[in-house]
Write an enzyme that holds these catalytic residues in place. Sequence first.
Site, PDB file in Angstrom:
ATOM      1  N   ASP A 236       0.864  -1.170   0.000  1.00 39.90           N
ATOM      2  CA  ASP A 236       0.000   0.000   0.000  1.00 39.90           C
ATOM      3  C   ASP A 236       0.905   1.226   0.000  1.00 39.90           C
ATOM      4  O   ASP A 236       2.101   1.151   0.280  1.00 39.90           O
ATOM      5  CB  ASP A 236      -0.947  -0.015   1.206  1.00 39.90           C
ATOM      6  CG  ASP A 236      -2.247   0.719   0.932  1.00 39.90           C
ATOM      7  OD1 ASP A 236      -2.266   1.581   0.022  1.00 39.90           O
ATOM      8  OD2 ASP A 236      -3.250   0.454   1.601  1.00 39.90           O
ATOM      9  N   GLU A 450     -17.846   9.893   5.087  1.00 41.20           N
ATOM     10  CA  GLU A 450     -17.206   8.595   5.311  1.00 41.20           C
ATOM     11  C   GLU A 450     -16.296   8.312   4.132  1.00 41.20           C
ATOM     12  O   GLU A 450     -16.627   8.605   2.983  1.00 41.20           O
ATOM     13  CB  GLU A 450     -18.248   7.488   5.474  1.00 41.20           C
ATOM     14  CG  GLU A 450     -19.201   7.331   4.313  1.00 41.20           C
ATOM     15  CD  GLU A 450     -20.145   6.150   4.457  1.00 41.20           C
ATOM     16  OE1 GLU A 450     -20.023   5.388   5.432  1.00 41.20           O
ATOM     17  OE2 GLU A 450     -21.004   5.976   3.577  1.00 41.20           O
TER      18      GLU A 450
END
Length: 713
Positions: A236, A450
Amino acid sequence: MTTEEKIRDLISQMTLEEKVSQLVYESPAIERLGIPAYNWWNEGLHGVARAGEATVFPQAIGLAASFDRGLVKDVFTAVSDEARAKYNAASRRGNRGQFWGLTYWTPNINIFRDPRWGRGQETYGEDPYLTGEIGVQCVKGLQGEDPENLKLAACAKHFAVHSGPEKDRHTFNAECSQKDLWETYLSAFEKLVGAGVETVMGAYNRTLGEPCCGSKYLLKDILREKWQFKGHVVSDCWAIKDFHENHKVTDTPAESAALALNNGCDVNCGCTYPSLVAAVKAGLTTEAKVDQALTRLLRTRFKLGMFDFDKEPAERDPAGNSPYTSIKDDVIRCDKHKALARKAAEESIVLLRNKNNLLPLDKSAKKILCMGPSAANINALISNYYGTSPELVTILEGVTKKVCNQYEMTLDYHQCCTMYDYNKNMGWTVGMAENADVVIACFGLDNAMEGEEGDAIASDSKGDRDSIELPVWQLEYLKAVKERGTPVILVLTGGSAIAIPEDLADAILYVWYPGEQGGHAVADVIFGDAVPGGKLPVTFPKSTDQLPAYENYDMKGRTYRYMTEEPLYPFGFGLSYADFAFDGLVLKNAAGKEMTEAAETELAEGVTAEITVTNKSAFAADQVVQVYVTPENRLESDPVVSLKGFERVSVPAGKTVTVSVKLDRSSFAMFKEDGTAEVRHCKYSVIAADAAPVKRSLDLGACAPVKAGLLIK
C-alpha cells in the site's frame, strides 16, 4: 525465445540500480533495452478512476447488494474495456503517467466488520462467502479469462486483517485468533488467489505483530507457500515507510526495504525501495531477491502485452502486442455502459420498509415534494475512488425527469436541511410537507462524511464515523416532517449501516452511492418502472451501543454470523413489490438423487440444494435465494449461521421457478481454534431464505425460510 527466457535476458543486461528502479511504482524507462516507463498505480473500484471521463458505476458495497454475479462481471468487463481504451490511446500519445496503466488496484475484499469504518463502502460487505464470490467476478471482468493474455491486472487488497480505524492504520497491530483469521479474514483472499488474481496488496497495519507489507507469515508462509500464489505483491502507498517511522520494527529505510523485499513484496508504492541499492551493498538483502521480484513484475507486464520485442523498434505499437490493443475510445461511456450503470444501480437498491404498500408510488399523487441534502448532491452518487462523468444524474433530476412526463403531477423541491451540521432559520420548510400528497425525503451520508483517511473532509475521525446513527440534525428534521402527517418516502444514501427509528418514514429505500445514473434508478424504483431486489450485504445494528470496541478485531458480536442481539435490519434483508414464497427444499447428490445423509467423502462431488420459489403477485421481479448452513451441534464459538450459496433469479408474475444452489465440501467445514477446518460428523441444517434466517427477518416481512437436514457420517 520464451517469455521466461526474454525476462532472464532483460534482467541480465541491467545494472543493480536499473533493476531497483523497476521495483518502484513509478518505474522509469530503460531505453537501451526497449523498456518504456510504467506507472503501476491505477484505480478502478467502481469504474475507471482519476483518468478523465469514465462510466461511474455504483459503489462496491452497492454492487454487492445486488447479489448478482453476472451483473458484477458485466460491470467490470465494461470497466476493463474503458481502461484498455484509455491505456491504448495514452501510450500512443506517449503518456505513461499515473492512472493510465493496466495494473488496477481493486477489488477491496477486506471484511466490513464494523460499520464505523469509512472505507467499508469499498468492500463487498461483512460476509466472507459473498465477498469472495463477488470479488471473483470482479477479477474475471477486469482480467478476462485468458491467463496468458491479461486484459488488466486486478489486485486483491488489503492483505490482511484490515478494516480501520483509519486514524490508526499506520501504527495499529491487528490481533486476532487463528480461528477468526482463517474463518473470516483470509477466506476471500484465498478464493481470489485460486481464481488467478494477478496482484495482492499488503495492508498498512501490522497483523499479529508483523507489518503486513513485510510479513513472513502472510506473504511467504500463507500467500506463496500454502496458496502457491504466482503473481506479484504491491505495498500500500508509503506503507513500507511506516515500518521505521510508525511501526518502529526497523530503524532505517534500507532495513525497511530489505524486510519487505525479503518477505515477498515486489513493488513499492512509495519512496523506500530506492534504498534497496544500499541494502544490497550492506548485506541486508541480495541482488537475487531483487531479480526474483523483478521477474514477477516483468512477467505481469508481458502477460499484459506491454512489450513488442518481436518487431523492429520502429514498427512497434506503443500500446504493445496485446489482443486488446484494438479497443478504442468509443467504448468510454457508450450507451451500453450507461444502461449497465443504470441497471446496476436499480439492482442494488434495497427496500427496507413499505408500510401500506406506499411504493410503487401511485399516479394519483398529484403534488410531490422532493427534499433533503442528498437530493441534488452529486457527492451522494460518486462515493470515493470515482471517475469523471458529464452526466451525474442526481435523485432530484431523476425524479424530475419522471414527473415531467406526468402532466397531472407537480413537483416542488427544497434542500430543507444541510448535510453536515445544523442549519439556521430553516424550520419553516417543514411546513411545505403539509401541501404535498407525498414527500420524497433524501437524507443520509455522502463521500465527505465517510471514506479514506484524509479524503472525507466532514469526518471528525479521518474518514470513519464515531456513531452509526443518522446525523442528529437530519433525524430531528425528518421527525418534524413525519409529524405533519404526509406520507414520507425516505431515500437513504451512504455506504454503511445507518441506525434510524423504525417508523421514521412510511417507505425506506437504501440506495447506497448509486453512480452516475443513480437518480434515474431511484426514480425507476419509486414509480414502479423497476422492482427493488437488492439485499443488505451488511447487518444494520439498532445503535452504536450494540457494537464491540472498534479497535478489537475479535469477531465475537460482529456481523450476522456472530451477533446475538436483535439487529435493526438483518444481513441479506430486502423487501420487494412482489410477494414471494419458498417451498420444497431438497438436497441432491451429484447423480441427482435426493439425500438426507452422506459420507464425508461424498461431499467432494458437491451437494445441490433445490428450492421452489413462487411469485404470487402481479409484479415480475427478481428474488435472491440465500442458502445458509449450520451444524446442529453448534459450539458457542461457531457462527450462528453462514451463507454458503446464493442465486439471484427472475420470477415472472404468478409463476414458480426451481432454483439450484451448489454447495461444496467447504460449505460444511467448521473452523477449530487453531484455524484448521474440519467437516464434523453430525447433522447439518441447510436453510434457504431471502434474508438471514433469524426472527427479526420474519418480523420485517421476509419470506418464511425452508429447511432440510443432512447427516454427515
